[in-house]
Design a protein around this motif. Structure first.
Motif, PDB file in Angstrom:
ATOM      1  N   ILE A  51      34.890  47.520  36.041  1.00 39.47           N
ATOM      2  CA  ILE A  51      36.338  47.617  35.868  1.00 39.47           C
ATOM      3  C   ILE A  51      36.907  48.794  36.672  1.00 39.47           C
ATOM      4  O   ILE A  51      37.951  48.674  37.332  1.00 39.47           O
TER       5      ILE A  51
ATOM      6  N   LYS B  24      40.176  47.926  41.366  1.00 38.44           N
ATOM      7  CA  LYS B  24      41.441  47.935  42.124  1.00 38.44           C
ATOM      8  C   LYS B  24      41.504  49.159  43.035  1.00 38.44           C
ATOM      9  O   LYS B  24      41.213  50.277  42.584  1.00 38.44           O
TER      10      LYS B  24
ATOM     11  N   VAL C  75      33.505  39.470  37.157  1.00 38.07           N
ATOM     12  CA  VAL C  75      34.537  40.508  37.019  1.00 38.07           C
ATOM     13  C   VAL C  75      34.773  41.216  38.355  1.00 38.07           C
ATOM     14  O   VAL C  75      35.913  41.439  38.761  1.00 38.07           O
TER      15      VAL C  75
ATOM     16  N   VAL D  93      41.534  45.616  31.696  1.00 41.33           N
ATOM     17  CA  VAL D  93      41.288  46.271  32.992  1.00 41.33           C
ATOM     18  C   VAL D  93      41.615  47.759  32.929  1.00 41.33           C
ATOM     19  O   VAL D  93      41.360  48.497  33.881  1.00 41.33           O
TER      20      VAL D  93
ATOM     21  N   ASP E 190      46.431  42.716  42.001  1.00 43.10           N
ATOM     22  CA  ASP E 190      45.248  43.128  41.231  1.00 43.10           C
ATOM     23  C   ASP E 190      44.414  41.879  40.954  1.00 43.10           C
ATOM     24  O   ASP E 190      44.576  41.219  39.935  1.00 43.10           O
ATOM     25  N   ASP E 191      43.519  41.568  41.897  1.00 42.37           N
ATOM     26  CA  ASP E 191      42.802  40.288  41.785  1.00 42.37           C
ATOM     27  C   ASP E 191      41.864  40.281  40.588  1.00 42.37           C
ATOM     28  O   ASP E 191      41.608  39.246  39.985  1.00 42.37           O
ATOM     29  N   GLN E 192      41.379  41.451  40.207  1.00 48.11           N
ATOM     30  CA  GLN E 192      40.495  41.500  39.032  1.00 48.11           C
ATOM     31  C   GLN E 192      41.268  41.125  37.768  1.00 48.11           C
ATOM     32  O   GLN E 192      40.791  40.340  36.948  1.00 48.11           O
TER      33      GLN E 192
ATOM     34  N   ARG F 113      42.075  37.398  37.522  1.00 52.76           N
ATOM     35  CA  ARG F 113      40.992  36.508  37.094  1.00 52.76           C
ATOM     36  C   ARG F 113      41.068  36.201  35.599  1.00 52.76           C
ATOM     37  O   ARG F 113      40.457  35.249  35.126  1.00 52.76           O
TER      38      ARG F 113
ATOM     39  N   ASN G 211      43.788  32.899  34.618  1.00 49.26           N
ATOM     40  CA  ASN G 211      43.312  31.515  34.598  1.00 49.26           C
ATOM     41  C   ASN G 211      41.790  31.547  34.619  1.00 49.26           C
ATOM     42  O   ASN G 211      41.186  31.620  35.675  1.00 49.26           O
TER      43      ASN G 211
ATOM     44  N   PRO H 195      37.901  30.396  34.210  1.00 51.74           N
ATOM     45  CA  PRO H 195      37.134  29.147  34.357  1.00 51.74           C
ATOM     46  C   PRO H 195      36.633  28.651  33.002  1.00 51.74           C
ATOM     47  O   PRO H 195      36.437  29.444  32.085  1.00 51.74           O
TER      48      PRO H 195
END
Lengths: 177, 402
Positions: free
Chosen positions: A71, A75, A110, B369, B385-387, B390, B393, B395
């Motif tokens: 985590i 970013k 992640v 996060v 912020d692609d993390q 995730r 949506n 899987p």
């Protein structure tokens, strides 16, 4: 694993009598994560080496530590994110029980990027891990379709269903765009 | 008799209501899908028979007769006539018109969509969904099928309608409201275990079906039967569970049913990847300036950035105040029993319920996060912020998907 790293991870909270992490200090958690990141790939692999199959247990601090690392670099820390993801990918290629690899694959969901899709793709024909690998690939998205296509011919019934479903979902998303 | 074609369902119901008085009871399915029987009886099913099951079923109203119950824990006594373990068999029945869904939330979206596509109306227990994209898919299914969907919480039905009128007017340019919910989130109570040792599932439980679209984890009793709330796989802790109650009325009164906050900032330690845990507060800002704060009071220092502040008449200029006087009253909200009879959209429909539960999903994403996130309420995506994205949506495990 060196003493310093052990000491670092031991600073993470113990679960209370109900198994909850109810007593938790954000500053400590952040310091532990940053300490592991500062140790580079060797530290990541060392913490991953502490993971045990769920039936054995007792590894909750190592599990939480790896997640905090994933985590923390998520970013605006691309270089460190790649370092973490690459080393997790190295670990899943090693000789570990599937139940431990399952956790590492979950962490790649992640933190992983398109650079790890090939490593994840290798598990698409593993009946124990194909579902988790597919979910990690779907989260990363970029480069996932090629891995599904490559794995499909060699997949058994369970993995085949997973692969076909995810390929269809990717195609549908492409159509919508 | 007048040809029914071209007559709206509502008008048909109204017209026939008087004419059929004294007729014997005719179940709705005898008349075919989409028709209402003269006696207004509905065949109902309860999917998910845990703690909230019967309460949710009662919300269907007095005209619904329970014809089937379904739960993954009925493996040992399911007869596939009145007792089921697989909700898909229930949805195949033509005599079932409405379903109450009271499973853990990781099943809500898939079951609601499948039910509406099978021509059933749905009363779904809160929280509506497990993640943001599920809610949009349910709302699309509601629109596509024309079925009734109502969430199993009713905060908006007793919300301040005068405030709604004012807030929906568009006359307020910069919104100074600060709404702080202090406590009531059951954070510690509905946390998850971080060290569960796998156990053998009971013989009566279909554990694989229970996990459904979520990852197939080793069985542990704490992941099942109410305490499921403490795991991201199934819900989102006490925040998600209680939040839809608290903020259903808020969203309505402050006219936020068609949008979401654009900035979400948490005060929390990094969350565990599987178990929901401690958090302090989450500050959310809408594009118009309104601030909404969840303050758990269970971890860290309390929220002290702003003081609560409601809307005041002096927030409007004199011209706007005059306009406020002549605004029409908000449309009355339709409860589920009325909605299934009149085919009017339910007050707690999928669109508004989705926007409400998004508050909790966004707060949880920020908690998970551990950083401030920016949200695009139109595209329903987290920005830059692609993390975090995730988690918007997630899987699903095959064969389940949206």
């Amino acid at each position: 694993m060196n003493e310093k790293l052990t000491e670092l991870i031991n600073r993470l909270p113990d679960p209370d009598d109900r198994g909850f992490m109810s007593s938790i200090d954000k500053q400590v958690v952040d310091e532990v994560a940053e300490g592991i990141i500062a140790g580079g790939g060797a530290s990541i692999r060392a913490v991953a080496g502490l993971l045990k199959p769920p039936a054995e247990g007792g590894d909750h601090k190592a599990r939480y530590a790896l997640h905090c690392v994933a985590i923390a670099v998520g970013k605006d820390r691309d270089e460190q994110r790649q370092m973490v993801a690459e080393n997790l990918a190295k670990c899943i290629e090693g000789d570990l029980p599937d139940s431990v690899k399952a956790y590492l694959i979950q962490e790649l969901q992640v933190v992983g990027t398109s650079a790890q899709v090939e490593a994840l793709g290798k598990f698409l024909c593993n009946e124990n891990l194909c579902e988790l690998a597919a979910q990690a690939l779907m989260a990363i998205r970029r480069g996932a379709a090629a891995q599904f296509e490559k794995a499909l011919p060699g997949a058994g019934p369970t993995c085949k269903l997973t692969i076909e479903q995810n390929l269809q979902l990717l195609q549908e998303r492409r159509r919508r765009r | 008799m007048q040809d029914r074609k071209g007559i709206s369902r509502r008008r048909f119901v109204q017209a026939s209501a008087g004419a059929v008085a004294g007729f014997t009871i005719v179940p709705r399915h005898v008349l075919g899908q989409g028709q209402v029987s003269p006696s207004e009886t509905f065949g109902g099913a309860l999917i998910g028979c845990g703690g909230r099951g019967n309460g949710t079923f009662e919300g269907l109203g007095p005209d619904v007769k329970k014809l089937a119950i379904c739960d993954v824990k009925f493996l040992e006594h399911a007869d596939n006539k009145t007792v089921y373990t697989d909700f898909r068999r229930v949805l195949e029945r033509k005599d079932i018109d409405v379903v109450a869904i009271a499973t853990p939330p990781h099943w809500h979206a898939i079951m609601s969509i499948a039910a509406m596509e099978a021509g059933k109306d749905v009363l779904c227990e809160k929280p509506m969904t497990r993640f943001i994209a599920e809610g949009r898919a349910v709302a699309e299914a509601e629109r596509r099928t024309g079925q009734i969907f109502q969430i199993g919480t009713y905060g908006r039905f007793s919300a301040d309608r005068r405030k709604r009128k004012i807030m929906a007017s568009g006359l307020l340019k910069d919104n100074p409201v600060v709404h702080i919910q202090r406590g009531g989130f059951k954070v510690r109570e509905w946390s998850g275990m971080v060290n569960p040792k796998p156990q053998t599932p009971p013989k009566s439980l279909d554990w694989d079906m229970y996990c459904g679209p979520s990852p197939l984890r080793p069985y542990h009793p704490h992941r099942f039967g109410g305490s499921h709330r403490g795991y991201w796989d199934y819900e989102g802790g006490g925040l998600t569970d209680m939040g839809q109650h608290y903020f259903d009325g808020f969203q309505y009164a402050y006219a936020k049913d068609d949008t979401s906050p654009v900035e979400i900032e948490p005060h929390a330690p990094t969350a565990h990847p599987e178990a929901c845990g401690m958090w302090g507060w989450v500050e959310m800002k809408y594009a118009d300036g309104l601030t909404l704060v969840f303050d758990s009071g269970e971890w860290g220092a309390p929220y002290d950035r702003k003081q609560p502040r409601d809307i005041r008449i002096e927030d409007f200029d004199s011209e706007s105040r005059e306009k406020l006087q002549s605004l029409p009253e908000p449309e009355p909200l339709i409860r589920f029993p009325e909605a299934i009879r009149t085919r009017k959209r339910a007050g707690g429909n999928a669109d508004v319920s989705h926007r409400c539960v998004c508050l909790m999903h966004l707060a949880n994403i920020a908690i998970r996060v551990g950083r401030k996130i920016q949200y695009d309420p139109v595209r329903e995506r987290i920005i830059g912020d692609d993390q975090a994205n995730r988690l918007v949506n997630q899987p699903m495990r095959a064969p389940w998907h949206l």
